[in-house]
Motif scaffolding. Structure first.
Motif, PDB file in Angstrom:
ATOM      1  N   PHE A   1       0.829  -1.200   0.000  1.00  0.00           N
ATOM      2  CA  PHE A   1       0.000   0.000   0.000  1.00  0.00           C
ATOM      3  C   PHE A   1       0.866   1.254   0.000  1.00  0.00           C
ATOM      4  CE2 PHE A   1      -2.167   3.507   2.040  1.00  0.00           C
ATOM      5  CZ  PHE A   1      -3.352   3.563   1.320  1.00  0.00           C
ATOM      6  N   THR A   2       1.948   1.260   0.762  1.00  0.00           N
ATOM      7  CA  THR A   2       2.838   2.423   0.813  1.00  0.00           C
ATOM      8  C   THR A   2       3.416   2.725  -0.558  1.00  0.00           C
ATOM      9  OG1 THR A   2       3.416   1.920   3.115  1.00  0.00           O
ATOM     10  CG2 THR A   2       4.893   3.386   1.903  1.00  0.00           C
ATOM     11  N   VAL A   3       3.805   1.675  -1.277  1.00  0.00           N
ATOM     12  CA  VAL A   3       4.347   1.851  -2.627  1.00  0.00           C
ATOM     13  C   VAL A   3       3.285   2.431  -3.560  1.00  0.00           C
ATOM     14  CG1 VAL A   3       5.167   0.595  -4.665  1.00  0.00           C
ATOM     15  CG2 VAL A   3       6.110   0.070  -2.414  1.00  0.00           C
ATOM     16  N   LEU A   4       2.089   1.849  -3.521  1.00  0.00           N
ATOM     17  CA  LEU A   4       1.012   2.312  -4.393  1.00  0.00           C
ATOM     18  C   LEU A   4       0.625   3.751  -4.070  1.00  0.00           C
ATOM     19  CD1 LEU A   4      -1.296  -0.855  -4.359  1.00  0.00           C
ATOM     20  CD2 LEU A   4       0.452  -0.249  -6.037  1.00  0.00           C
ATOM     21  N   ALA A   5       0.514   4.067  -2.789  1.00  0.00           N
ATOM     22  CA  ALA A   5       0.111   5.408  -2.378  1.00  0.00           C
ATOM     23  C   ALA A   5       1.163   6.437  -2.761  1.00  0.00           C
ATOM     24  CB  ALA A   5      -0.138   5.438  -0.870  1.00  0.00           C
ATOM     25  N   THR A   6       2.435   6.078  -2.658  1.00  0.00           N
ATOM     26  CA  THR A   6       3.499   7.014  -3.011  1.00  0.00           C
ATOM     27  C   THR A   6       3.468   7.330  -4.499  1.00  0.00           C
ATOM     28  OG1 THR A   6       4.903   6.171  -1.225  1.00  0.00           O
ATOM     29  CG2 THR A   6       5.981   7.413  -2.987  1.00  0.00           C
ATOM     30  N   GLY A   7       3.390   6.292  -5.325  1.00  0.00           N
ATOM     31  CA  GLY A   7       3.376   6.522  -6.770  1.00  0.00           C
ATOM     32  C   GLY A   7       2.156   7.299  -7.216  1.00  0.00           C
ATOM     33  N   ALA A   8       0.968   6.878  -6.776  1.00  0.00           N
ATOM     34  CA  ALA A   8      -0.263   7.554  -7.181  1.00  0.00           C
ATOM     35  C   ALA A   8      -0.323   8.968  -6.621  1.00  0.00           C
ATOM     36  CB  ALA A   8      -1.476   6.748  -6.728  1.00  0.00           C
ATOM     37  N   GLY A   9       0.143   9.151  -5.374  1.00  0.00           N
ATOM     38  CA  GLY A   9       0.119  10.476  -4.763  1.00  0.00           C
ATOM     39  C   GLY A   9       1.020  11.462  -5.481  1.00  0.00           C
ATOM     40  N   VAL A  10       2.216  11.008  -5.894  1.00  0.00           N
ATOM     41  CA  VAL A  10       3.135  11.893  -6.613  1.00  0.00           C
ATOM     42  C   VAL A  10       2.547  12.290  -7.961  1.00  0.00           C
ATOM     43  CG1 VAL A  10       5.375  12.016  -7.762  1.00  0.00           C
ATOM     44  CG2 VAL A  10       5.220  11.109  -5.445  1.00  0.00           C
ATOM     45  N   PHE A  11       1.953  11.310  -8.674  1.00  0.00           N
ATOM     46  CA  PHE A  11       1.349  11.659  -9.962  1.00  0.00           C
ATOM     47  C   PHE A  11       0.228  12.674  -9.775  1.00  0.00           C
ATOM     48  CE2 PHE A  11      -1.815  11.285 -13.279  1.00  0.00           C
ATOM     49  CZ  PHE A  11      -1.033  11.425 -14.417  1.00  0.00           C
ATOM     50  N   SER A  12      -0.614  12.453  -8.766  1.00  0.00           N
ATOM     51  CA  SER A  12      -1.697  13.395  -8.502  1.00  0.00           C
ATOM     52  C   SER A  12      -1.147  14.781  -8.176  1.00  0.00           C
ATOM     53  CB  SER A  12      -2.559  12.880  -7.345  1.00  0.00           C
ATOM     54  OG  SER A  12      -3.620  13.751  -7.064  1.00  0.00           O
TER      55      SER A  12
ATOM     56  N   GLY B   1      -6.466  -2.055  -8.884  1.00  0.00           N
ATOM     57  CA  GLY B   1      -6.526  -3.464  -9.246  1.00  0.00           C
ATOM     58  C   GLY B   1      -5.656  -4.330  -8.360  1.00  0.00           C
ATOM     59  N   ILE B   2      -4.468  -3.859  -8.011  1.00  0.00           N
ATOM     60  CA  ILE B   2      -3.575  -4.631  -7.142  1.00  0.00           C
ATOM     61  C   ILE B   2      -4.187  -4.778  -5.755  1.00  0.00           C
ATOM     62  CG2 ILE B   2      -1.344  -4.539  -5.942  1.00  0.00           C
ATOM     63  CD1 ILE B   2      -0.169  -3.358  -8.531  1.00  0.00           C
ATOM     64  N   ILE B   3      -4.794  -3.726  -5.257  1.00  0.00           N
ATOM     65  CA  ILE B   3      -5.455  -3.823  -3.949  1.00  0.00           C
ATOM     66  C   ILE B   3      -6.563  -4.869  -3.995  1.00  0.00           C
ATOM     67  CG2 ILE B   3      -7.003  -2.595  -2.366  1.00  0.00           C
ATOM     68  CD1 ILE B   3      -5.335  -0.104  -2.824  1.00  0.00           C
ATOM     69  N   ARG B   4      -7.347  -4.856  -5.041  1.00  0.00           N
ATOM     70  CA  ARG B   4      -8.448  -5.829  -5.141  1.00  0.00           C
ATOM     71  C   ARG B   4      -7.908  -7.259  -5.221  1.00  0.00           C
ATOM     72  NH1 ARG B   4     -13.672  -5.794  -9.179  1.00  0.00           N
ATOM     73  NH2 ARG B   4     -14.526  -7.765  -8.463  1.00  0.00           N
ATOM     74  N   ASP B   5      -6.819  -7.448  -5.957  1.00  0.00           N
ATOM     75  CA  ASP B   5      -6.290  -8.793  -6.153  1.00  0.00           C
ATOM     76  C   ASP B   5      -5.525  -9.316  -4.952  1.00  0.00           C
ATOM     77  OD1 ASP B   5      -7.327  -8.720  -8.675  1.00  0.00           O
ATOM     78  OD2 ASP B   5      -5.425  -8.366  -9.708  1.00  0.00           O
ATOM     79  N   GLU B   6      -4.818  -8.446  -4.239  1.00  0.00           N
ATOM     80  CA  GLU B   6      -3.831  -8.893  -3.269  1.00  0.00           C
ATOM     81  C   GLU B   6      -4.254  -8.756  -1.806  1.00  0.00           C
ATOM     82  OE1 GLU B   6      -1.029 -10.474  -3.915  1.00  0.00           O
ATOM     83  OE2 GLU B   6      -1.622 -10.412  -6.010  1.00  0.00           O
TER      84      GLU B   6
ATOM     85  N   GLY C   1     -10.153  -9.583   1.784  1.00  0.00           N
ATOM     86  CA  GLY C   1     -11.434  -8.982   1.446  1.00  0.00           C
ATOM     87  C   GLY C   1     -11.857  -7.872   2.381  1.00  0.00           C
ATOM     88  N   GLU C   2     -11.617  -8.060   3.700  1.00  0.00           N
ATOM     89  CA  GLU C   2     -12.068  -7.051   4.657  1.00  0.00           C
ATOM     90  C   GLU C   2     -11.230  -5.777   4.600  1.00  0.00           C
ATOM     91  OE1 GLU C   2      -9.004  -9.609   6.747  1.00  0.00           O
ATOM     92  OE2 GLU C   2     -10.730  -9.926   5.402  1.00  0.00           O
ATOM     93  N   ARG C   3     -10.068  -5.832   3.940  1.00  0.00           N
ATOM     94  CA  ARG C   3      -9.203  -4.656   3.854  1.00  0.00           C
ATOM     95  C   ARG C   3      -9.308  -3.939   2.517  1.00  0.00           C
ATOM     96  NH1 ARG C   3      -3.194  -5.022   5.639  1.00  0.00           N
ATOM     97  NH2 ARG C   3      -3.536  -2.814   5.194  1.00  0.00           N
ATOM     98  N   VAL C   4     -10.028  -4.526   1.568  1.00  0.00           N
ATOM     99  CA  VAL C   4     -10.110  -3.919   0.243  1.00  0.00           C
ATOM    100  C   VAL C   4     -10.783  -2.550   0.314  1.00  0.00           C
ATOM    101  CG1 VAL C   4     -11.162  -4.110  -2.039  1.00  0.00           C
ATOM    102  CG2 VAL C   4     -10.016  -6.082  -1.035  1.00  0.00           C
ATOM    103  N   GLY C   5     -11.980  -2.488   0.932  1.00  0.00           N
ATOM    104  CA  GLY C   5     -12.700  -1.223   1.002  1.00  0.00           C
ATOM    105  C   GLY C   5     -11.925  -0.119   1.694  1.00  0.00           C
ATOM    106  N   PRO C   6     -11.446  -0.349   2.934  1.00  0.00           N
ATOM    107  CA  PRO C   6     -10.669   0.701   3.603  1.00  0.00           C
ATOM    108  C   PRO C   6      -9.405   1.093   2.847  1.00  0.00           C
ATOM    109  CG  PRO C   6     -11.415  -0.930   5.194  1.00  0.00           C
ATOM    110  CD  PRO C   6     -11.747  -1.476   3.843  1.00  0.00           C
ATOM    111  N   SER C   7      -8.740   0.120   2.221  1.00  0.00           N
ATOM    112  CA  SER C   7      -7.504   0.433   1.491  1.00  0.00           C
ATOM    113  C   SER C   7      -7.800   1.285   0.260  1.00  0.00           C
ATOM    114  CB  SER C   7      -6.781  -0.846   1.087  1.00  0.00           C
ATOM    115  OG  SER C   7      -6.378  -1.585   2.224  1.00  0.00           O
ATOM    116  N   ILE C   8      -8.891   0.979  -0.450  1.00  0.00           N
ATOM    117  CA  ILE C   8      -9.279   1.801  -1.597  1.00  0.00           C
ATOM    118  C   ILE C   8      -9.607   3.216  -1.140  1.00  0.00           C
ATOM    119  CG2 ILE C   8     -11.120   2.144  -3.297  1.00  0.00           C
ATOM    120  CD1 ILE C   8     -11.128  -0.859  -3.748  1.00  0.00           C
ATOM    121  N   SER C   9     -10.313   3.336  -0.020  1.00  0.00           N
ATOM    122  CA  SER C   9     -10.640   4.663   0.508  1.00  0.00           C
ATOM    123  C   SER C   9      -9.380   5.432   0.887  1.00  0.00           C
ATOM    124  CB  SER C   9     -11.565   4.532   1.715  1.00  0.00           C
ATOM    125  OG  SER C   9     -12.802   3.971   1.349  1.00  0.00           O
TER     126      SER C   9
END
Length: 481
Positions: A10-21, A118-123, A126-134
């Protein structure tokens, strides 16, 4: 392959997406500085923003689909490397032409959004998918706010080139960590990339967004603008026909016809119009000299500080949305987020004579952005099959961008239609623009009410998020065309 830490992923995904945003808004306040440094014209320097917008709109859904097909981790690392290269080229750019090319390369990073969801959904369990997407949505939303707030101090303390040097360092390191530690998602879509669909999709997006971003200079009734709008209509029709007949559609149109998907995308289009317009015009409003009858004569840094309540509020509400969603439901969070946007814009239209009023309205809008971003991603992810996550979330991001371009273009017409002898707009122009944005956000709230309530279903396996039975049947029934 053993599963790696979801926290690190999650830290990796958030860093990359956050920098692009952040890069979406970071350069906007520095455009006058870039114009002076590059010895170019105002019309030319705007392509630094336009090229980025067009590139991201093209690559976001296409590479989201590529990730669905060949592997999300592999595509994620490639996209991060492209973003790093684009930032490096921009930091070293000797001319405005090279800088514009660099921004095109940076636009490839738009695919980080659908790939990350997509990586969050796949990896993730289930109970962490919603909060992680948020939480990821909160980071993405806050990234745009960080860009507005941080641009002034970075340019003042260092140089505008550091707006790109800092992302080079951060994204470069993040790409290496992603390559080493992010697991490859086991969920793959069947088929191959529909390149005809990709070309037609790129064509109608560019033909639509280019005149929207340049019509203020070209004129809405100019031959270039009208010709491109007509081309967008024709290319869109051809794209629909090609996708409907393809065995391997780039965007499965049956997915787009699901009520949960089209209602969410409609809300995203309307809310995006309000959000991007506020990001574009509110800093300019507060920087206007008070002698114009409005504004506070704020510096770039001062304008960023007035936007700080929005940044804080959007992050906190985005994180909170992940905790509220299981209780309240993503549909109601999206409705509430859009309604808060309407309240904020209505407040700005009625009260904008004091800095605290602008800061208060910005904070309210930030609450709305956090709730809306988190819930839109959750609704899309939970409404489509796993192998369509990248393409579907990529299109949702594009729909928001299209809405933002439309909103910014229309707001610009309202603000600049009548100018004072000094060349500055009248306060009424901003008042009318804020009023229109309030109406658009209210319409987004009404569109969100059309989203069906997801039926309860048990989640089986890590990362599996079922669709509502009726919608799932609509997706899976019928032979592919």
């Amino acid at each position: 392959m053993p599963r790696k830490s979801t926290t690190l992923t999650f830290t990796v995904l958030a860093t990359g997406a956050g920098v692009f945003s952040m890069l979406q808004s970071l350069i906007a306040p520095a455009l006058p500085t870039v114009q002076d440094a590059m010895h170019t014209s105002q019309s030319t320097v705007t392509w630094v923003m336009t090229a980025y917008l067009l590139s991201a709109s093209v690559f976001t859904p296409i590479l989201g689909r590529v990730g669905d097909l060949i592997g999300k981790k592999r595509t994620l690392v490639a996209v991060m490397l492209a973003l790093t290269l684009g930032c490096l080229l921009a930091a070293l750019a000797p001319s405005i032409g090279v800088l514009i090319i660099a921004r095109v390369i940076q636009g490839i990073g738009g695919a980080l959004f659908p790939l990350s969801f997509g990586i969050i959904r796949d990896e993730f369990p289930g109970e962490r998918v919603g909060p992680s997407i948020s939480n990821l949505s909160a980071v993405i939303a806050a990234g745009g706010g960080v860009g507005i707030v941080a641009a002034g101090p970075i340019v003042s303390a260092l140089d505008y080139r550091w707006l790109f040097w800092l992302p080079v360092i951060v994204v470069g390191i993040t790409a290496l960590i992603a390559f080493r530690y992010v697991p490859e998602s086991p969920s793959r879509a069947d088929g191959r990339v529909n390149w005809l669909g990709a070309v037609l999709l790129s064509g109608w997006l560019v033909a639509l967004l280019l005149p929207l971003s340049q019509a203020g200079r070209w004129g809405w009734t100019s031959g270039r603008a009208l010709g491109l709008f007509a081309a967008a209509v024709v290319l869109f029709a051809l794209w629909l026909a090609a996708e409907a007949r393809s065995r391997n559609p780039l965007i499965d149109l049956r997915i787009m016809r699901l009520r949960a998907v089209w209602a969410t995308n409609t809300a995203g289009l309307l809310f995006g119009a309000g959000m991007f317009s506020i990001w574009s015009f509110l800093p300019g409003f507060v920087q206007t000299p008070s002698g114009a009858g409005f504004g506070f004569g704020a510096s770039v840094t001062g304008a960023g500080l007035l936007m700080l309540p929005m940044l804080i509020a959007m992050f906190l509400s985005g994180v909170l949305a992940g905790r509220l969603e299981p209780v309240v439901g993503a549909k109601h969070l999206l409705t509430a987020g859009a309604a808060l946007g309407a309240v904020a814009c209505g407040t700005l239209a009625a009260w904008h004579d004091r800095q605290w009023q602008v800061a208060f309205a910005a904070g309210v809008f930030g609450l709305g952005i956090g709730l809306a971003f988190a819930s839109m991603a959750t609704l899309i992810v939970r409404s489509v099959p796993a192998e369509q996550t990248g393409a579907a979330t990529g299109m949702n991001a594009n729909v928001r961008t299209i809405g933002g371009s439309i909103g910014a273009a229309v707001s610009s017409v309202l603000v600049t239609s009548r100018l004072q002898p000094s060349g500055l707009p009248y306060a009424s122009g901003y008042t009318h623009a804020f009023g229109l944005l309030a109406v658009l956000c209210l319409a987004a709230a009404l569109a969100a009410l059309l989203v069906p309530v997801r039926r309860a279903a048990a989640c089986h396996g890590a990362g599996h998020v079922p669709t509502a039975p009726a919608e799932s049947e609509a997706v899976t029934s019928g032979a592919r065309g």
